[in-house]
Design a protein around this motif. Sequence first.
Motif, PDB file in Angstrom:
ATOM      1  N   TYR A   1       0.848  -1.184   0.000  1.00 20.62           N
ATOM      2  CA  TYR A   1       0.000   0.000   0.000  1.00 20.62           C
ATOM      3  C   TYR A   1       0.883   1.234   0.000  1.00 20.62           C
ATOM      4  CZ  TYR A   1       1.158  -0.019   4.953  1.00 20.62           C
ATOM      5  OH  TYR A   1       1.841  -0.032   6.144  1.00 20.62           O
TER       6      TYR A   1
ATOM      7  N   GLN B   1      -3.378   4.714   1.394  1.00 21.16           N
ATOM      8  CA  GLN B   1      -4.278   3.636   1.781  1.00 21.16           C
ATOM      9  C   GLN B   1      -4.227   3.397   3.295  1.00 21.16           C
ATOM     10  OE1 GLN B   1      -2.316   3.056  -1.319  1.00 21.16           O
ATOM     11  NE2 GLN B   1      -4.157   4.115  -1.964  1.00 21.16           N
ATOM     12  N   ARG B   2      -3.435   4.161   4.008  1.00 21.87           N
ATOM     13  CA  ARG B   2      -3.349   3.990   5.459  1.00 21.87           C
ATOM     14  C   ARG B   2      -4.626   4.510   6.122  1.00 21.87           C
ATOM     15  NH1 ARG B   2       1.669   3.717   8.236  1.00 21.87           N
ATOM     16  NH2 ARG B   2       0.644   5.010   9.809  1.00 21.87           N
ATOM     17  N   GLN B   3      -5.075   3.801   7.159  1.00 25.17           N
ATOM     18  CA  GLN B   3      -6.277   4.244   7.890  1.00 25.17           C
ATOM     19  C   GLN B   3      -6.106   5.646   8.442  1.00 25.17           C
ATOM     20  OE1 GLN B   3      -7.618   1.610  10.945  1.00 25.17           O
ATOM     21  NE2 GLN B   3      -7.905  -0.112   9.559  1.00 25.17           N
ATOM     22  N   ASP B   4      -4.896   5.980   8.943  1.00 20.61           N
ATOM     23  CA  ASP B   4      -4.713   7.292   9.559  1.00 20.61           C
ATOM     24  C   ASP B   4      -4.696   8.431   8.531  1.00 20.61           C
ATOM     25  OD1 ASP B   4      -2.208   6.698   8.520  1.00 20.61           O
ATOM     26  OD2 ASP B   4      -1.135   6.966  10.397  1.00 20.61           O
ATOM     27  N   TRP B   5      -4.706   8.097   7.250  1.00 20.55           N
ATOM     28  CA  TRP B   5      -4.889   9.117   6.210  1.00 20.55           C
ATOM     29  C   TRP B   5      -6.307   9.061   5.659  1.00 20.55           C
ATOM     30  CZ3 TRP B   5      -6.166   9.991   1.124  1.00 20.55           C
ATOM     31  CH2 TRP B   5      -5.821  11.243   0.613  1.00 20.55           C
TER      32      TRP B   5
ATOM     33  N   ALA C   1       1.009   5.517   1.221  1.00 23.99           N
ATOM     34  CA  ALA C   1       0.534   6.314   2.366  1.00 23.99           C
ATOM     35  C   ALA C   1      -0.953   6.635   2.230  1.00 23.99           C
ATOM     36  CB  ALA C   1       1.343   7.606   2.462  1.00 23.99           C
TER      37      ALA C   1
END
Length: 199
Positions: free
Chosen positions: A5, A9-13, A7
């Motif tokens: 993935y 696709q990160r949950q925190d983004w 950055a």
Amino acid sequence: SVASYSAYQRQDWLIPWACALGREQGLSPVIAVARAADGAPLALLPLGVRRVGPLRLAELLGGKDANFHLGLFHPGVRLDAQDLRDLLNAAAAATPGGIDLFELLNLPLAWEGAPNPLAALARNRSPSDAYKSALSAPGEAFLKRRLSGETRKKLRKKEAKLAELGPIRHVVARDADAARAILATYQAQKTTRMQAKGI
């Protein structure tokens, strides 16, 4: 093993993006999941659905704010174009109100050395390529490798012109309050600049 993935696709983004900009754009999150016969997840597509005229359009969360759009695919899983069409059709059928159209933008052809399964779908070439690079220290050596002498010269001129307006400092926000203060200052400066240009 973990899916590749970026950055974006990160949950925190994705979650803050969906709660702020996605909501503002009228997007309702829809997560499409492909599962193996035993129920184990094979692929996950973080989508958002919004109305565009008479159609319900689905796009990957992050919209135009994400440079790279990827699904999350279990390592070793190979989905062909028909598998992906089946996944999208199943997502459309399972979504309340349905989905009429999928718009999948900013799809890299490959990521971390592996082909992007979504690129197997019928597509148009992007008008501009997206590039990525690993940052390395020291910074000056990295810039010499990546930027031409002419480009570095232009950047030095811009820096000198900026210095005429006042001192230049490099600041890294160490907490949420500092980040908010930096962003508020940036927004105020940008607003003043746009107003001066009549925008």
